[in-house]
Design an enzyme around this catalytic site. Structure first.
Site, PDB file in Angstrom:
ATOM      1  N   SER A 113      47.938  38.778 -13.749  1.00 60.32           N
ATOM      2  CA  SER A 113      48.471  37.704 -12.918  1.00 60.32           C
ATOM      3  C   SER A 113      48.869  38.169 -11.528  1.00 60.32           C
ATOM      4  O   SER A 113      48.063  38.722 -10.796  1.00 60.32           O
ATOM      5  CB  SER A 113      49.641  37.055 -13.645  1.00 60.32           C
ATOM      6  OG  SER A 113      50.054  35.923 -12.938  1.00 60.32           O
ATOM      7  N   HIS A 114      50.153  38.008 -11.234  1.00 54.75           N
ATOM      8  CA  HIS A 114      50.658  38.290  -9.887  1.00 54.75           C
ATOM      9  C   HIS A 114      50.980  39.775  -9.697  1.00 54.75           C
ATOM     10  O   HIS A 114      51.365  40.183  -8.608  1.00 54.75           O
ATOM     11  CB  HIS A 114      51.928  37.478  -9.659  1.00 54.75           C
ATOM     12  CG  HIS A 114      52.955  37.724 -10.721  1.00 54.75           C
ATOM     13  ND1 HIS A 114      52.777  37.266 -12.009  1.00 54.75           N
ATOM     14  CD2 HIS A 114      54.113  38.400 -10.710  1.00 54.75           C
ATOM     15  CE1 HIS A 114      53.805  37.655 -12.741  1.00 54.75           C
ATOM     16  NE2 HIS A 114      54.629  38.344 -11.978  1.00 54.75           N
ATOM     17  N   ASP A 277      47.979  32.958  -6.675  1.00 58.94           N
ATOM     18  CA  ASP A 277      48.252  34.332  -7.122  1.00 58.94           C
ATOM     19  C   ASP A 277      46.986  35.038  -7.624  1.00 58.94           C
ATOM     20  O   ASP A 277      45.875  34.526  -7.481  1.00 58.94           O
ATOM     21  CB  ASP A 277      49.321  34.329  -8.219  1.00 58.94           C
ATOM     22  CG  ASP A 277      48.794  33.755  -9.510  1.00 58.94           C
ATOM     23  OD1 ASP A 277      47.893  32.904  -9.465  1.00 58.94           O
ATOM     24  OD2 ASP A 277      49.267  34.170 -10.591  1.00 58.94           O
ATOM     25  N   ASP A 279      45.489  35.510 -10.521  1.00 56.15           N
ATOM     26  CA  ASP A 279      44.544  34.841 -11.423  1.00 56.15           C
ATOM     27  C   ASP A 279      44.474  33.334 -11.198  1.00 56.15           C
ATOM     28  O   ASP A 279      43.878  32.619 -12.013  1.00 56.15           O
ATOM     29  CB  ASP A 279      44.886  35.156 -12.883  1.00 56.15           C
ATOM     30  CG  ASP A 279      46.251  34.652 -13.287  1.00 56.15           C
ATOM     31  OD1 ASP A 279      47.128  34.531 -12.407  1.00 56.15           O
ATOM     32  OD2 ASP A 279      46.465  34.378 -14.479  1.00 56.15           O
ATOM     33  N   ASP A 281      46.696  30.834 -11.229  1.00 57.58           N
ATOM     34  CA  ASP A 281      47.462  29.791 -11.917  1.00 57.58           C
ATOM     35  C   ASP A 281      48.772  29.438 -11.212  1.00 57.58           C
ATOM     36  O   ASP A 281      49.386  28.429 -11.523  1.00 57.58           O
ATOM     37  CB  ASP A 281      47.692  30.144 -13.394  1.00 57.58           C
ATOM     38  CG  ASP A 281      48.380  31.481 -13.597  1.00 57.58           C
ATOM     39  OD1 ASP A 281      48.721  32.138 -12.595  1.00 57.58           O
ATOM     40  OD2 ASP A 281      48.579  31.873 -14.773  1.00 57.58           O
ATOM     41  N   ARG A 282      49.185  30.253 -10.257  1.00 64.02           N
ATOM     42  CA  ARG A 282      50.426  29.929  -9.538  1.00 64.02           C
ATOM     43  C   ARG A 282      50.120  29.286  -8.192  1.00 64.02           C
ATOM     44  O   ARG A 282      49.037  29.453  -7.651  1.00 64.02           O
ATOM     45  CB  ARG A 282      51.241  31.200  -9.281  1.00 64.02           C
ATOM     46  CG  ARG A 282      51.690  31.876 -10.551  1.00 64.02           C
ATOM     47  CD  ARG A 282      52.629  33.018 -10.230  1.00 64.02           C
ATOM     48  NE  ARG A 282      53.116  33.608 -11.457  1.00 64.02           N
ATOM     49  CZ  ARG A 282      54.242  34.305 -11.538  1.00 64.02           C
ATOM     50  NH1 ARG A 282      54.977  34.519 -10.466  1.00 64.02           N
ATOM     51  NH2 ARG A 282      54.623  34.809 -12.695  1.00 64.02           N
ATOM     52  N   LYS A 376      48.858  26.640 -16.384  1.00 65.50           N
ATOM     53  CA  LYS A 376      49.277  26.195 -15.069  1.00 65.50           C
ATOM     54  C   LYS A 376      48.107  26.389 -14.119  1.00 65.50           C
ATOM     55  O   LYS A 376      47.211  27.192 -14.384  1.00 65.50           O
ATOM     56  CB  LYS A 376      50.526  26.922 -14.611  1.00 65.50           C
ATOM     57  CG  LYS A 376      50.462  28.434 -14.590  1.00 65.50           C
ATOM     58  CD  LYS A 376      51.858  28.959 -14.276  1.00 65.50           C
ATOM     59  CE  LYS A 376      51.896  30.463 -14.128  1.00 65.50           C
ATOM     60  NZ  LYS A 376      51.942  31.161 -15.425  1.00 65.50           N
TER      61      LYS A 376
HETATM   62  C1  G16 Z   1      53.854  34.228 -16.678  1.00 64.69           C
HETATM   63  C2  G16 Z   1      54.055  33.077 -17.619  1.00 64.69           C
HETATM   64  C3  G16 Z   1      55.020  32.099 -17.035  1.00 64.69           C
HETATM   65  C4  G16 Z   1      56.315  32.790 -16.663  1.00 64.69           C
HETATM   66  C5  G16 Z   1      56.031  33.953 -15.735  1.00 64.69           C
HETATM   67  C6  G16 Z   1      57.260  34.793 -15.462  1.00 64.69           C
HETATM   68  O1  G16 Z   1      53.210  33.783 -15.533  1.00 64.69           O
HETATM   69  O2  G16 Z   1      52.844  32.429 -17.894  1.00 64.69           O
HETATM   70  O3  G16 Z   1      55.240  31.115 -17.977  1.00 64.69           O
HETATM   71  O4  G16 Z   1      57.177  31.892 -16.042  1.00 64.69           O
HETATM   72  O5  G16 Z   1      55.088  34.807 -16.325  1.00 64.69           O
HETATM   73  O6  G16 Z   1      57.683  35.361 -16.654  1.00 64.69           O
HETATM   74  P1  G16 Z   1      58.818  36.453 -16.699  1.00 64.69           P
HETATM   75  O7  G16 Z   1      60.020  35.807 -16.056  1.00 64.69           O
HETATM   76  O8  G16 Z   1      59.002  36.747 -18.143  1.00 64.69           O
HETATM   77  O9  G16 Z   1      58.360  37.631 -15.865  1.00 64.69           O
HETATM   78  P2  G16 Z   1      51.964  34.545 -14.952  1.00 64.69           P
HETATM   79  O10 G16 Z   1      51.575  33.785 -13.728  1.00 64.69           O
HETATM   80  O11 G16 Z   1      52.470  35.942 -14.668  1.00 64.69           O
HETATM   81  O12 G16 Z   1      50.958  34.519 -16.046  1.00 64.69           O
END
Ligand code: G16
Length: 543
Positions: A113-114, A277, A279, A281-282, A376
């Site tokens: 992801s990010h 971001d 991937d 989704d953000r 998302k």
């Molecule tokens: C993931 C989850 C999200 C979550 C985020 C932050 O996002 O899919 O639901 O809100 O991580 O999670 P944490 O606070 O546990 O670091 P992504 O975009 O990283 O896949």
């Protein structure tokens, strides 16, 4: 080409977190690390014969090698067909869309992801189920439990597949279809939003800057914004996905997308700014000299959803993660629809969406989505905003300020303490939990505590229970401080402190956010002893 059974040794740490298994690239490069995890997944899924799998990732370093490894394992487990994005690319929302559209039994998405990429960065793998959404915790826990006793994996010894030429090839009995990663997704978007109105908006000279942060959304944004919607060339910047994201930290928030924020704050700012971001989704939404919090974005979309053709019939309900501000709750109340509060993690929205209980979902972590898929969806949120701007003829700032005037403003901020000592972080949370019982009724600064607990969620659809999902201290005026440890980091622990204060009076809606929250920031430090436990005088990231 034959299928080999290979002896292996288990890796102890293959437990997925908030969103799949995320580790340093160097961890994934250990012998058979990925093979072990994927074997555990396939063993847990059971008979895969005759089924279709979707496969792709955000293009970060190690993506291509991982795709080849997974194809060889999938062929050894009887999959009939794998749909893989060209170049091994599929954004997370596109993967969700392709799984649903092609009736696949699931999909494997390669992304952290990010988190930063490159040889020294992070890598990740997550499995999505047939509804297109993240695997529920029961499945990911079973995969992990299986992985700790794994002693063999099965894989074809076939050579690498050409990932860059669309078309079909075979590995053993399995067909590998290399597909256009954008086409299905773009078609889905066109059915949800008023593309003609958005095209007309751009034709009138509306200006926009979309920062793809050298991550996966570039090709999608180029094709849709500049291709289908006629935005001028150059609207999408950093549009080519790079293995190291060009050194960017592809996390769309005001800290990591600082250059976009600076552009939007300038005299010649475009009308609209957005970023996505690693991937895809953000999303981050920015107006001219006006940043929109993810929590407010969800609330504004919910309040104005019927402006978009795909949501003309109205929304059935809203869901937000517990730490996300309660701005959406007020909209749901006004619309007479339910608002659900879930733990952090998109996987918790899946059942609510499948059961038709909610239409829109969102999280404070720059994630927004709807029942159009089960992830998302960054570009979807951007297109939704463009649709609102086109339909209303108003600016981002006016839309949000009018929203506050109607519903009140939920001042909101998240303070992150990254890469702190894991044991100290656990002690802080334990100490906080130990205090919870005595907090209700206590006066803390200018606030009085109404409720203090460790959030526990019972899924209203299947009755599954998720405990210890974050400590929340709710004040009598609705203000809140929430503490939880991140489930996505790869270094030490990250403490997240979420701060929210409700303000009904429009005369008080102009304050700088950190100033408006100063009283709650002091309460957080007082209650949790953050600086003493973490050794940090200030958070590392404030969004
Ligand atoms: C993931 C989850 C999200 C979550 C985020 C932050 O996002 O899919 O639901 O809100 O991580 O999670 P944490 O606070 O546990 O670091 P992504 O975009 O990283 O896949």
């Amino acid at each position: 080409m034959t299928i080999q059974t290979v002896a292996t040794t288990p890796y102890p740490g293959q437990r997925p977190g908030t969103s799949g298994l995320r580790k340093k690239v160097t961890v994934f490069q250990q012998p058979a690390y990925l093979d072990n995890f994927v074997q555990s997944l396939f063993d847990t899924l059971g008979d895969c014969s005759g089924k279709t799998l979707v496969l792709g990732g955000d293009g970060r370093y190690h993506n291509r090698a991982a795709v080849q490894t997974i194809l060889r394992l999938a062929a050894a487990h009887g999959y009939a067909r794998v749909l893989v994005g060209r170049g091994g690319i599929l954004s997370t929302p596109a993967a969700s869309c392709v799984i649903r559209k092609h009736g696949a039994s699931g999909g494997i998405i390669l992304s952290a992801s990010h988190n930063p990429g490159g040889p020294d960065g992070d890598f990740g793998i997550k499995y999505n189920i047939a509804n297109g959404g993240p695997a529920p915790e029961a499945l990911t826990e079973a995969v992990w439990q299986h992985s700790v006793a794994l002693h063999r994996y099965r894989a074809s010894d076939a050579p690498d597949v050409d990932l860059d030429t669309p078309g079909s090839t075979r590995i053993e009995q399995m067909t590998v279809d290399v597909i256009d990663p954008v086409a299905d997704y773009a078609q889905l978007m066109e059915g949800l939003f008023d593309f003609a109105a958005i095209r007309a908006l751009f034709a009138r000279g509306f200006t926009m800057r979309f920062d793809a942060m050298s991550a996966v959304t570039g090709p999608y944004a180029k094709a849709i914004l500049e291709g289908m919607l006629g935005a001028p060339a150059g609207t999408v910047i950093n549009a080519v996905p790079l293995e190291d994201f060009g050194g960017h930290h592809p996390d769309p928030n005001p800290v990591n997308a600082a250059s976009l924020i600076a552009l939007m704050a300038g005299e010649d700012a475009p009308d609209f700014g957005a970023a996505s971001d690693g991937d895809g989704d953000r999303n981050m939404i920015v107006g001219r000299r006006f940043d929109v919090t993810p929590s407010d974005s969800l609330a504004v979309l919910a309040a104005n959803a019927t402006m978009a053709p795909g949501y003309r019939a109205g929304i059935r309900g809203v869901a937000r993660s517990m730490p996300t501000s309660r701005a959406a709750d007020r909209v749901a109340l006004a619309l007479g629809v339910p608002c659900f509060e879930t733990p952090t993690g998109w996987k918790y929205f899946g059942n609510l969406l499948d059961a038709g209980k909610v239409t829109l979902c969102g999280e404070e972590s720059y994630g927004t989505g709807s029942d159009h898929m089960r992830e998302k969806d960054g570009l979807w949120a951007v297109l939704f905003w463009l649709n609102l701007l086109a339909a209303s003829g108003k600016s981002v700032a006016v839309l949000v300020q009018e929203h506050w005037a109607r519903f009140g403003r939920n001042y909101y901020s998240r303070h992150d303490y990254e890469a702190i000592d894991s044991a100290a972080a656990a002690e802080l949370m334990d100490a906080l939990r130990a205090r919870l019982g005595g907090l209700a009724g206590q006066r803390l600064g200018e606030y009085t505590v109404e409720l203090a607990d460790d959030f526990c969620y019972t899924d209203p659809v299947d009755g599954s229970v998720a405990r210890q999902q974050g400590v929340r201290i709710v004040m009598t005026d609705g203000s809140r401080v929430v503490f939880r440890l991140s489930g996505t980091g790869t270094e030490g622990a990250t403490l997240r402190v979420y701060l929210e204060r409700y303000e009904a009076d429009p005369a008080q809606h102009h304050l700088p956010t950190q100033q408006a929250l100063a009283g709650l920031i002091a309460v957080a430090e007082h209650v949790a002893g953050i600086s003493a436990y973490t050794g940090r005088a200030a958070p590392s990231v404030v969004t």
